[in-house]
Design a protein around this motif. Structure first.
Motif, PDB file in Angstrom:
ATOM      1  N   ALA A 181       0.854  -1.204   0.000  1.00 58.23           N
ATOM      2  CA  ALA A 181       0.000   0.000   0.000  1.00 58.23           C
ATOM      3  C   ALA A 181       0.885   1.246   0.000  1.00 58.23           C
ATOM      4  CB  ALA A 181      -0.914  -0.016   1.219  1.00 58.23           C
ATOM      5  N   THR A 190       0.097   2.577   9.232  1.00 58.32           N
ATOM      6  CA  THR A 190      -0.067   1.120   9.334  1.00 58.32           C
ATOM      7  C   THR A 190      -0.386   0.665  10.752  1.00 58.32           C
ATOM      8  OG1 THR A 190       2.344   1.037   9.468  1.00 58.32           O
ATOM      9  CG2 THR A 190       1.364   0.435   7.362  1.00 58.32           C
ATOM     10  N   CYS A 215      -1.933   4.653   4.625  1.00 61.83           N
ATOM     11  CA  CYS A 215      -1.832   3.209   4.439  1.00 61.83           C
ATOM     12  C   CYS A 215      -1.934   2.476   5.768  1.00 61.83           C
ATOM     13  CB  CYS A 215      -0.501   2.860   3.782  1.00 61.83           C
ATOM     14  SG  CYS A 215      -0.299   3.709   2.212  1.00 61.83           S
ATOM     15  N   LEU A 264      -5.062   1.084   1.335  1.00 58.59           N
ATOM     16  CA  LEU A 264      -4.729   2.483   1.033  1.00 58.59           C
ATOM     17  C   LEU A 264      -6.044   3.260   1.095  1.00 58.59           C
ATOM     18  CD1 LEU A 264      -2.571   3.619  -2.001  1.00 58.59           C
ATOM     19  CD2 LEU A 264      -4.832   4.597  -1.634  1.00 58.59           C
TER      20      LEU A 264
END
Ligand SMILES: Cc1ncc(COP(=O)(O)O)c(C=O)c1O
Length: 380
Positions: free
Chosen positions: A58, A170, A190, A207
Motif C-alpha cells: 500500500a 499502518t 496506508c 490504502l
C-alpha cells in the motif's frame, strides 16, 4: 508464555471465511473485498479504500500516486519499521531519515523544518535539495505505535514546501488527531493488517484516499494494470498486490470488533501506566493535545532495558526491543540522517514493548506487573 500482541479472532471470522469456502469465492475478487474496503473507508471517513496484499505494498503504491520517481528524496522518520523506508527504495527514490521527538517518538517537526529551510528551495513550485538538485516530492510521517504527532504543523510545512503527504498509518487504525482519522491528512494513508496489528487479516493492507483518480489508479496498479475485462491487455507495469476475498472476509469480521479492541488497548495502557509511573526511570510515549491514539503496542523506555527484557523473558513474558534506528541498518547508512542529538538511538536503547494483546486477561496483566515490580525490588 504471555504473548506480546496476538490476533483476537473472537468474532465472525469463521463464519465469513466459511462463506468464502462454501461459495468458492476464495481469490482476488468477491463481495468481502468490497465490504472490507467499504468498512475501512467508512470507519476512517475516507471516500475511497483500496485493499492490498500488505501494508508495504500500500505504501509503495501510495508513493507512486504521489509521483515519486527514481532519484527523488522522500522524508521519513528514522524510527520506524523498515518497510516504510523500503517502500521508498522500491520507487528508486532515496529516504532522508529525520530524527524523532524524544517525547512522542514521532518525526521531529522542528528539526524537519530546519532541514527544509537550510537545505531546500522552491524551484518552479518544486521542492529541491539545494546541493544535489534532487526533488523532494513527498513526506511520509509514521504514526509510531499508534500515537500521532502534530498533524497541523506537518500540514503547514507540507504546504509551505509543496510536499505531498503519504501517511504510514499502518499501526494507527483507530487513531485520530483533532477528530480526523490517521491516514486522512495527505494524498493517501496506508494501513497494515499483519498478525500483530490492532486488527489482522493474517497479512494485508489498505490504502485510503479522498481522491477518486488516486483510488482508481491504485486499484488499477494493484491488479496488474489490466485494462480490459476480457482480453489480457495491460497498460502499465502493474503489480499483483490484491488482497484475496478470504482474507478480506477475516478483515470484515475484525472491523466489526475494532471499537472493542481499542477499548481494551486503552484499558491495558491505563493499567500499565498506573503502576509504572511510580517506578524510577520509566518513561512513556507522550500524547500531545488533540491526539487520540489507539494505544496499539504498549512500550516504555527503561534505563535497564536489556536486563529487564532478559528477566521478563525468563518468566515466560514475551517482550520486544524497539526497532533498530534506520540510520544504523548497514544498507541504509549512506542516506542522509538529519539529527542533532540522535534521540532515535536513545529511544531504541531503552525501549521495551510489553504484552498487550486485545485478549490479554487481567491475571496475565497482574503477572507482568508482579514480575516488573520484583525486578525493581531486586535489581534497582
Ligand atoms: C510502521 C510500519 N510500516 C510499515 C509496515 C508494513 O506493513 P506490512 O507488514 O503489512 O507490510 C508495518 C507493519 O508491519 C509497520 O509497523
Amino acid at each position: 508464555m504471555i504473548p506480546l500482541s496476538v490476533p483476537n479472532l473472537s468474532g465472525k471470522e469463521w463464519e465469513y471465511i466459511k462463506d468464502c469456502l462454501d461459495t468458492n469465492w476464495v481469490s482476488s475478487v468477491g463481495s468481502y473485498v468490497d465490504r472490507f474496503e467499504k468498512a475501512v473507508a467508512e470507519y476512517t471517513g475516507a471516500r475511497y479504500a483500496v485493499s492490498t496484499v500488505n501494508g508495504t505494498s500500500a505504501l509503495h503504491i501510495a508513493l507512486l500516486m504521489a509521483g515519486v520517481e527514481r532519484g527523488d528524496l522522500v522524508l521519513v522518520p528514522n524510527i520506524t519499521f523498515v518497510a516504510s523506508v523500503n517502500s521508498i527504495l522500491y520507487t528508486g527514490a532515496e529516504p532522508v531519515l529525520v530524527d524523532i521527538d524524544p517525547r512522542t517518538w514521532q518525526m521531529d517537526l522542528s528539526l524537519l523544518e530546519q532541514y527544509l529551510h537550510q537545505h531546500t528551495r522552491l524551484n518552479n513550485g518544486v521542492c529541491q535539495h539545494k546541493e544535489t538538485k534532487q526533488r523532494i516530492r513527498a513526506i511520509m510521517p509514521v504514526h509510531v505505535l499508534g500515537n500521532i504527532g502534530n498533524m497541523q504543523q506537518l500540514l503547514d510545512l507540507a504546504n509551505r514546501y509543496h510536499l505531498t503527504i503519504i501517511e504510514d498509518s499502518t499501526e494507527a487504525l483507530g487513531t485520530r488527531y483533532q477528530g480526523t482519522h490517521a491516514g486522512r491528512f495527505g494524498l493517501a494513508g496506508c494501513f497494515s493488517f499483519n498478525g500483530n496489528k490492532i486488527i489482522t487479516t493474517g497479512g494485508g493492507g489498505m490504502l485510503v484516499t479522498d481522491n477518486e483518480q488516486v483510488a482508481k489508479k491504485a486499484k488499477h496498479l494493484t491488479t496488474q494494470a489490466k485494462s480490459d475485462p476480457f482480453e489480457y491487455m495491460h497498460d502499465d507495469a502493474g503489480y499483483n498486490y490484491r488482497l484475496v476475498n478470504i482474507l478480506a472476509a477475516m478483515g470484515l469480521a475484525q472491523m466489526e470488533q475494532l471499537d472493542a479492541f481499542i477499548q481494551h488497548k486503552h484499558q491495558v495502557n491505563a493499567f500499565y501506566r498506573d503502576f509504572l509511573r511510580t517506578l524510577d526511570g520509566v518513561q512513556f510515549q507522550e500524547v500531545i493535545p488533540g491526539a487520540e491514539p489507539n494505544d496499539w503496542l504498549f512500550t516504555i523506555l527503561h534505563p535497564r532495558q536489556q536486563d529487564l527484557m532478559g528477566y521478563l523473558i525468563q518468566q515466560s513474558i514475551q517482550v520486544r526491543p524497539f526497532w533498530v534506528p534506520m540510520n544504523r541498518l548497514p544498507y541504509l547508512q549512506s542516506f542522509t540522517y538529519v539529527s542533532e542529538s540522535d534521540f532515535s538511538f536513545q529511544v531504541y536503547s531503552k525501549g521495551i514493548s510489553l504484552p498487550c494483546s486485545t485478549s490479554i486477561s487481567m491475571s496475565q496483566l497482574e503477572q507482568v506487573k508482579s514480575a516488573i515490580l520484583r525486578f525493581h525490588h531486586e535489581y534497582c
